[in-house]
Motif scaffolding. Sequence first.
Motif, mmCIF file in Angstrom:
data_model
loop_
_atom_site.group_PDB
_atom_site.id
_atom_site.type_symbol
_atom_site.label_atom_id
_atom_site.label_comp_id
_atom_site.label_asym_id
_atom_site.label_seq_id
_atom_site.Cartn_x
_atom_site.Cartn_y
_atom_site.Cartn_z
ATOM 1 N N LEU B 184 13.248 11.987 0.710
ATOM 2 C CA LEU B 184 13.250 10.548 0.455
ATOM 3 C C LEU B 184 11.921 10.221 -0.215
ATOM 4 O O LEU B 184 10.860 10.376 0.383
ATOM 5 N N PHE B 186 9.239 7.749 -1.989
ATOM 6 C CA PHE B 186 8.782 6.376 -2.186
ATOM 7 C C PHE B 186 7.828 6.235 -3.362
ATOM 8 O O PHE B 186 7.429 5.127 -3.700
ATOM 9 N N PRO B 188 6.798 5.818 -7.067
ATOM 10 C CA PRO B 188 7.574 5.262 -8.174
ATOM 11 C C PRO B 188 7.574 6.163 -9.398
ATOM 12 O O PRO B 188 7.042 5.817 -10.436
ATOM 13 N N VAL B 189 8.188 7.302 -9.253
ATOM 14 C CA VAL B 189 8.259 8.275 -10.339
ATOM 15 C C VAL B 189 9.494 9.144 -10.079
ATOM 16 O O VAL B 189 9.849 9.409 -8.942
ATOM 17 N N THR B 190 10.139 9.534 -11.164
ATOM 18 C CA THR B 190 11.326 10.384 -11.035
ATOM 19 C C THR B 190 10.886 11.819 -10.844
ATOM 20 O O THR B 190 10.199 12.371 -11.699
ATOM 21 N N VAL B 200 16.628 11.013 -2.612
ATOM 22 C CA VAL B 200 16.895 9.598 -2.755
ATOM 23 C C VAL B 200 15.566 8.953 -3.108
ATOM 24 O O VAL B 200 14.541 9.286 -2.537
ATOM 25 N N GLU B 201 15.590 8.041 -4.096
ATOM 26 C CA GLU B 201 14.355 7.378 -4.476
ATOM 27 C C GLU B 201 14.399 5.911 -4.093
ATOM 28 O O GLU B 201 15.398 5.228 -4.336
ATOM 29 N N VAL B 202 13.332 5.454 -3.482
ATOM 30 C CA VAL B 202 13.226 4.032 -3.159
ATOM 31 C C VAL B 202 11.976 3.511 -3.851
ATOM 32 O O VAL B 202 10.873 3.947 -3.565
ATOM 33 N N ASP B 203 12.160 2.605 -4.810
ATOM 34 C CA ASP B 203 11.036 2.019 -5.525
ATOM 35 C C ASP B 203 11.057 0.518 -5.256
ATOM 36 O O ASP B 203 11.925 -0.213 -5.743
ATOM 37 N N LEU B 204 10.081 0.073 -4.479
ATOM 38 C CA LEU B 204 10.111 -1.313 -4.023
ATOM 39 C C LEU B 204 9.965 -2.296 -5.168
ATOM 40 O O LEU B 204 10.583 -3.360 -5.173
ATOM 41 N N ALA B 205 9.169 -1.919 -6.184
ATOM 42 C CA ALA B 205 9.018 -2.814 -7.336
ATOM 43 C C ALA B 205 10.350 -2.956 -8.077
ATOM 44 O O ALA B 205 10.706 -4.041 -8.547
ATOM 45 N N ILE B 206 11.093 -1.883 -8.134
ATOM 46 C CA ILE B 206 12.386 -1.947 -8.834
ATOM 47 C C ILE B 206 13.363 -2.865 -8.110
ATOM 48 O O ILE B 206 14.114 -3.614 -8.736
ATOM 49 N N GLU B 207 13.317 -2.853 -6.793
ATOM 50 C CA GLU B 207 14.199 -3.759 -6.041
ATOM 51 C C GLU B 207 13.873 -5.210 -6.385
ATOM 52 O O GLU B 207 14.768 -6.037 -6.571
ATOM 53 N N LEU B 208 12.584 -5.491 -6.494
ATOM 54 C CA LEU B 208 12.188 -6.859 -6.853
ATOM 55 C C LEU B 208 12.597 -7.197 -8.282
ATOM 56 O O LEU B 208 12.951 -8.334 -8.584
ATOM 57 N N GLU B 209 12.564 -6.211 -9.158
ATOM 58 C CA GLU B 209 12.984 -6.452 -10.543
ATOM 59 C C GLU B 209 14.456 -6.854 -10.615
ATOM 60 O O GLU B 209 14.847 -7.660 -11.461
#
Lengths: 222, 222
Positions: B184, B186, B188-190, B200-209
């Motif tokens: 998992l 966190f 922010p990079v692939t 699984v990637e979780v990028d909090l900034a992307i959720e806000l986007e």
Amino acid sequence: MDEDRPKSPLATPGPVPKAVVSRLSLYLRELQHLVQHGHQTTSSTQLGRVLGFTDAQVRKDLAYFGQFGYPGIGYRCEELIAAIKQILGTDRSWPVALIGLGNLGRALLRYRGFGRQGFCVVAAFDIDASIVGTEIEQIPVFHLDQLAEVIDERQIRLAIIAVPSPEAQGVATLLVNAGVEGILNFAPVTISLPPTVKHVEVDLAIELEQLSFAVVNRGEKT
Amino acid sequence: MDEDRPKSPLATPGPVPKAVVSRLSLYLRELQHLVQHGHQTTSSTQLGRVLGFTDAQVRKDLAYFGQFGYPGIGYRCEELIAAIKQILGTDRSWPVALIGLGNLGRALLRYRGFGRQGFCVVAAFDIDASIVGTEIEQIPVFHLDQLAEVIDERQIRLAIIAVPSPEAQGVATLLVNAGVEGILNFAPVTISLPPTVKHVEVDLAIELEQLSFAVVNRGEKT
DNA sequence: TAGATTGTTAATCGATTAACAATC
DNA sequence: TAGATTGTTAATCGATTAACAATC
């Protein structure tokens, strides 16, 4: 038309699939990464390869919003970054409210990753009298009762919920009534909101469950 | 066949769409919620309504794994919970490694939400000499150099990456070499991994986007 | 020019929904 | 029995991919 390129900075966005928008965020992140490493241009093939999509998908996704590329050349990174930021709305700064200052809430307050795309937590809320009125990481902590007032004052349109599950729905309703338009919910519970308010749920346990499923079902190609 | 019900506790899972698995997690969460509130049974209609899916979708999703319902009755909550846990692999306890003890890492260490489904962080890793060798929240902190050794010893199969972006790929590779099967991430990079390792990637900034996009494009139905 | 790459259309693929016989 | 609800098949819908003329 005095300028022909980029052809359609923000073409009329018809109904755009949700999956397209989240890939857009990934394209943006990767483009920023490429620029940092000195690239001037890229192509749908390169972008797709790194992120695990086909080149056709990259082009199709962008085509929802306009024409950003140059046949024979590809995409100019800086130009495409600007276009995607405009599409996602991150070409400006977004003040964000954070509700709940338990472990997760405090970490989110300190987390610098949000700023990357212009999101900035400007007000935090809790009901714990021992922290209300203080500042944490230079962010003022208000009592939940002041929610509507502060949100109005600071023109906050986005909020992050990090309260215990049983409080999440109530807080969400307060936020909507205060005029918030988008909610990121970390409480592991489904909240129900009017369709005018967009919300995204992040449940960390569920992410791990996706992993355990995959690990347990190794071999069966999922 | 000495017992006819539940008909297929774990039917041969053919290729299961990823989206089905994440809905399974939501069904489980909601079923546990229902049980807490005293419900004995539920139906595909009720489950779908609360979560925003059609009843047909709930039944179809479950049908990938067997027959769990009773025509005319619905589903017995406890029974379906047990079945889904078995499918997801959360009918057991999973020791998890956490790499990176910055703000986010420390919060994840303290976060109690993982335990809900049997995930338990049993070892943390960092390169900061001032915390290596200590315990945080009763979890021992090791140096990154000890990764392979500790992962082997404690039979850890899942890991959470919470290091800065530039370190993420390196740490991911270390984890895979140490035998970890699910990650998992966190950062922010692939990250790129062999196809045998699920991530699984979780990028909090992307959720806000996703939220800012929806808010900026209000009206255009997405 | 030859080579590369776009934007877009048509074809394919997969996922969701509707409908209904079977069951309790 | 009548009413409710399942599991499953067929129909619909939407998203992805392949192909290619147009462009630089």
